[in-house]
Write a protein that holds these residues in place. Structure first.
Motif, PDB file in Angstrom:
ATOM      1  N   GLY A 227      96.274 107.117  50.714  1.00 51.90           N
ATOM      2  CA  GLY A 227      97.716 106.575  51.755  1.00 51.90           C
ATOM      3  C   GLY A 227      99.240 107.354  51.324  1.00 51.90           C
ATOM      4  O   GLY A 227     100.173 106.598  51.165  1.00 51.90           O
TER       5      GLY A 227
ATOM      6  N   ASP B 168      81.272 111.621  46.952  1.00 44.00           N
ATOM      7  CA  ASP B 168      82.183 110.658  46.193  1.00 44.00           C
ATOM      8  C   ASP B 168      82.711 109.943  44.774  1.00 44.00           C
ATOM      9  O   ASP B 168      83.554 109.683  44.787  1.00 44.00           O
TER      10      ASP B 168
ATOM     11  N   ILE C 265     101.422 109.980  54.551  1.00 46.29           N
ATOM     12  CA  ILE C 265     100.264 109.093  55.425  1.00 46.29           C
ATOM     13  C   ILE C 265     101.409 109.766  57.140  1.00 46.29           C
ATOM     14  O   ILE C 265     102.146 108.836  57.422  1.00 46.29           O
TER      15      ILE C 265
ATOM     16  N   ALA D 228      93.079 116.239  52.883  1.00 44.14           N
ATOM     17  CA  ALA D 228      92.439 114.791  53.325  1.00 44.14           C
ATOM     18  C   ALA D 228      92.591 113.435  52.492  1.00 44.14           C
ATOM     19  O   ALA D 228      92.222 112.249  52.772  1.00 44.14           O
ATOM     20  N   ALA D 229      92.144 113.940  51.369  1.00 47.49           N
ATOM     21  CA  ALA D 229      91.786 112.921  50.050  1.00 47.49           C
ATOM     22  C   ALA D 229      93.523 112.218  49.920  1.00 47.49           C
ATOM     23  O   ALA D 229      93.219 110.773  50.097  1.00 47.49           O
TER      24      ALA D 229
ATOM     25  N   MET E 287      95.509 111.610  51.810  1.00 47.63           N
ATOM     26  CA  MET E 287      95.466 111.249  53.490  1.00 47.63           C
ATOM     27  C   MET E 287      95.058 109.358  53.298  1.00 47.63           C
ATOM     28  O   MET E 287      95.761 108.501  53.528  1.00 47.63           O
ATOM     29  N   SER E 288      93.856 110.005  52.493  1.00 47.23           N
ATOM     30  CA  SER E 288      93.298 107.981  52.505  1.00 47.23           C
ATOM     31  C   SER E 288      93.618 107.493  51.598  1.00 47.23           C
ATOM     32  O   SER E 288      92.975 106.356  51.324  1.00 47.23           O
TER      33      SER E 288
ATOM     34  N   TYR F 246      92.337 113.216  60.523  1.00 53.78           N
ATOM     35  CA  TYR F 246      92.296 114.173  59.645  1.00 53.78           C
ATOM     36  C   TYR F 246      90.425 114.885  59.839  1.00 53.78           C
ATOM     37  O   TYR F 246      89.822 113.505  59.793  1.00 53.78           O
TER      38      TYR F 246
ATOM     39  N   SER G  24      91.533 110.239  42.989  1.00 52.95           N
ATOM     40  CA  SER G  24      91.921 109.620  43.541  1.00 52.95           C
ATOM     41  C   SER G  24      92.905 108.755  41.618  1.00 52.95           C
ATOM     42  O   SER G  24      93.934 108.901  41.892  1.00 52.95           O
TER      43      SER G  24
END
Ligand SMILES: [Fe+2]
Length: 282
Positions: free
Chosen positions: A231, A255, A234, A225-226, A228-229, A241, A262
């Protein structure tokens, strides 16, 4: 094996095999009587494997003062666990460096995504110990391996039609009776990978249903998921998701963890990207 899966594999023809050099290297890693020298010997025989090992050990990630120039030195420096991860990465690099139009993934994206999920899952699982962390890396690397097999079928399907809209994984189920996670797990089982890994691949989208591989599946799910977010790769199955609460709780997702992740995943993926580009030229 269930009959739907059986039929699907018959339709595909053959599932991608694990390269011979990888199988040999994994056998040596599993053998308690083998030495690091045995492993170095096998890896040295394969050009792609040698180049990956040397590239990785000399990358900024390890920050070595003097470059390592032989596989033997690299094996000694990296240790068996990291080597195990590299061997898998080198093996699946050629498999994953393909376009997957059925999933709206261009060439290189599946590789980038897989390596990003692998690195993320390793960071997420680090607090559970180094062994689990390396296993999480393997599970992340291989979580979408089933897409390679599915792709053979999707190649002839127009997935842009209304019939294929919605949760892509659910569409796989509706049209073929299984999803890419189940198919990927079957590939891992045939490659004789450990059961926890097979279970984690099978349940990376629904980690709460995993058994022995729950922790690995949870780490991969959250890392997926991380990525994907961020980018990274994708594809169609990443558009909807939904994060599994039990998985987030298990790994203590927050967070600040996302920010840390990231900052560390992006350079790792860039390094992997350079590797795959160099590999295409050679
Ligand atoms: Fe997936």
């Amino acid at each position: 094996m269930n009959s739907t899966l059986d039929k699907l594999i018959a339709q595909i023809g053959e599932l991608p095999p694990l390269p011979v050099v990888t199988q040999k290297a994994l056998d040596v890693i599993r053998d308690p009587n083998s030495s690091m020298g045995d492993l170095a010997k096998i890896l040295s025989m394969d050009e792609a494997m040698t180049s990956l090992v040397l590239r990785w050990v000399n990358s900024a990630y390890y920050g070595l003062k003097y470059p390592v120039s032989t596989v033997q030195q690299a094996v000694t420096f990296l240790g068996q666990r990291t080597l195990h991860s590299l061997v898998l990465a080198a093996s699946v690099a050629s498999l994953l460096d393909r376009s997957a139009p059925g999933y709206a993934l261009e060439r290189g994206e599946l590789w980038r995504h897989s390596i990003g999920v692998a690195a993320g899952a390793r960071l997420i699982a680090a607090k559970f110990g180094q062994r689990i962390a390396e296993e999480a890396y393997h599970a992340g690397l291989l979580c979408d391996i089933g897409k390679l097999a599915f792709e053979v079928l999707l190649r002839n399907v127009d997935t842009s039609t209304e019939e294929w809209q919605g949760d892509f994984r659910e569409m796989e189920y509706i049209h073929y009776g299984v999803d890419h996670a189940t198919l990927g797990a079957e590939m891992a089982r045939r490659w004789r990978l450990p059961n926890t890994l097979v279970d984690a691949i099978a349940h990376h989208h629904n980690p709460s249903e995993a058994e022995e591989g729950f922790l690995l599946a949870a780490a991969v799910h959250v890392a997926d998921a991380a990525a994907m977010s961020l980018g990274i790769g994708i594809g169609k199955d990443g558009l909807q998701y939904i994060l599994d609460e039990a998985a987030c709780e298990k790994v203590g997702w927050s967070d600040s963890m996302f920010n840390d992740l990231s900052a560390r995943i992006i350079p790792f993926v860039e390094e992997a990207d350079q590797y795959i580009r160099a590999r295409r030229k050679s």
